[in-house]
Structure formats: C-alpha cells, structure tokens
Design a protein around this motif. Structure first.
Motif, short mmCIF file in Angstrom:
data_model
loop_
_atom_site.label_atom_id
_atom_site.label_comp_id
_atom_site.label_asym_id
_atom_site.label_seq_id
_atom_site.Cartn_x
_atom_site.Cartn_y
_atom_site.Cartn_z
N GLY A 1 73.06 -38.30 4.40
CA GLY A 1 72.52 -37.87 5.68
C GLY A 1 71.17 -38.42 6.09
N VAL A 2 70.69 -39.49 5.43
CA VAL A 2 69.35 -40.02 5.70
C VAL A 2 69.26 -40.57 7.12
CG1 VAL A 2 67.70 -41.81 5.06
CG2 VAL A 2 68.87 -40.49 3.28
N ARG A 3 68.24 -40.14 7.86
CA ARG A 3 68.03 -40.59 9.24
C ARG A 3 66.94 -41.64 9.37
NH1 ARG A 3 65.78 -36.90 11.75
NH2 ARG A 3 65.61 -35.24 10.21
N ARG A 4 66.12 -41.78 8.35
CA ARG A 4 65.09 -42.82 8.33
C ARG A 4 64.97 -43.33 6.90
NH1 ARG A 4 61.32 -44.54 11.79
NH2 ARG A 4 63.14 -44.35 13.16
N LEU A 5 65.23 -44.62 6.73
CA LEU A 5 65.28 -45.24 5.40
C LEU A 5 64.32 -46.42 5.34
CD1 LEU A 5 66.61 -45.87 2.62
CD2 LEU A 5 68.38 -47.13 3.90
N VAL A 6 63.48 -46.44 4.31
CA VAL A 6 62.62 -47.59 4.03
C VAL A 6 63.12 -48.27 2.77
CG1 VAL A 6 60.33 -48.30 3.26
CG2 VAL A 6 60.56 -46.75 5.20
N VAL A 7 63.50 -49.53 2.89
CA VAL A 7 63.91 -50.32 1.73
C VAL A 7 62.75 -51.24 1.37
CG1 VAL A 7 66.38 -50.18 2.12
CG2 VAL A 7 65.11 -51.96 3.26
#
Length: 234
Positions: A147-153
């Motif tokens: 359910g992640v809505r903002r992801l930093v890779v």
C-alpha cells in the motif's frame, strides 16, 4: 549494445580482481548492525506508517545505535511533521531478491517507504537486466500489496569511492554499480509513487565508517535529510 571497457577488461584482470577480492574479505573490519529498536512511534501530527527496507546500510551498519542510523535520523526528520509509526526490515548481505522474499511475508500496510539496495547485487554478479526485473517486482510489491503511496529508492552507491576497495577492483565494481543504478532510475520512473534518490556526497573521510565500506552517522544524517525531503514532496 556495445560492451563497456570494464567488461572487456574483466577477463585479463581476473587474477588481480580475484586476489584483491580475497584480500578485502580477509582484511575487512566486520561492523555489527547497530543496537536499538527496529520499530516504534514518534512525533505528533497526521499518522504516517513508514517502512525502511534493504541491506546493511538500511540496517545502519557504521552507526553505534539505530538513533544514529538511517532509521533514527529519518524518523527524527519526519516526526517534526507526522506521528510516525515506523518499521525497519533490513539485514546485512541482503540483495533485492532477499528483500522481496522478506517483505512478501508482511501483512502490514505502509504510507511511505525507503529502500537501500544494490551493493550485494553488484558483488554477487547480478546483471542489469535481472536487477531491473527484481527491482520492478519489489516496487510492485511495495506499492501494491503493502500500500505504499510514496516510495524513495536510494541509488546504488558509487562503489568506486569506497575507501576499503583497491584499484582496479573499485573501478570494476563502480562501473557495474553505475549500470545497476541506471536501471534503478528507469524502474523508479515507471512508478508515479517512486522517487530515485541519488546520494552524491562530498569526498569527506568523516562520511565513511571505520570499515571504509559503510556510511558514518554523519552520512546517515545527510541521507535522511534528502530522503525526508523527497518523501514529503507532494
């Protein structure tokens, strides 16, 4: 696609690279993962469920406590604006596939996440195509099931700058790390929830842990500041 110079030179350099690799492993200063909680709550404001996942850098190796590591520094930044419920799922030596296997067992939902992977994919000879395939699967897992809505890779580190690595081993690993990071940028661009974080830190000895391979607490602070900035962008 033309073959890169470092790939052409791997075969003639193989005896040197193998010897250097063995020497690095033999002399390596093995730092433990920092002590401290791997989940908790902090801050006041809107609820934010945060996941930190990846390898030894995500786990905070190079710091003495989790407060000084990526998790603690990032939570400290976000807790200024949110009531953060955070969880750390990271282990020394983990590759992208290891992280997929680990996260598939979670039944928790998250609002935001940061990943830190790639070094172990490089050292285990994962190709760019396979890395892209696995990072895509990881992003699908995070933004779908979890359910992640903002992801930093976080970008694959510039391994040619690791103080612990001699030349030409550092050059060869650095070139492969750069190829994997190019693939990672392409993966992030496919997901509207994702942002690629390129950590281009200055050449400052204080940013490296004593093992010359992991970040120091100072580096974790800078990393967390940039990650928090990206996570909070609308």
């Amino acid at each position: 696609m033309p073959v890169a110079p470092d790939q052409l030179l791997r075969l003639p350099l193989l005896p040197v690279l193998a010897a250097q690799g063995l020497s690095v492993r033999r002399k390596a200063q093995l730092l433990p993962e920092p002590i401290g909680p791997r989940e908790g709550r902090d801050g006041r404001g809107p609820r934010l469920r945060l996941l930190i996942a990846g390898d030894s850098s995500a786990a905070g190796v190079g710091a003495g406590t989790q407060t000084q590591a990526l998790s603690g520094c990032l939570v400290s930044q976000l807790a200024k604006h949110y009531a953060v419920e955070w969880r750390l799922e990271a282990t020394t030596g983990h590759t992208t596939q290891d992280t997929i296997d680990r996260l598939q067992g979670l039944n928790t939902q998250f609002d935001m996440a940061i990943t830190a992977l790639g070094v172990n994919d490089v050292t285990r000879g994962v190709t760019r195509n396979r890395f892209v395939e696995r990072q895509t699967k990881l992003a699908e897992l995070l933004t779908g099931q979890l359910g992640v809505r903002r992801l930093v890779v976080t970008g694959v580190p510039q391994m040619n700058r690791f103080p612990a690595l001699p030349q030409p081993l550092a050059w060869v690993l650095g070139r492969q790390a750069a190829r994997l990071d190019q693939g990672l940028q392409q993966v992030a661009a496919r997901f509207p929830q994702a942002r690629h974080l390129a950590l281009d830190l200055p050449d400052d000895p204080a940013l490296a842990a004593p093992d010359g391979y992991h970040p120091s607490p100072k580096a974790y602070t800078l990393w967390a500041q940039e990650a928090a900035r990206l996570l909070r962008q609308t």
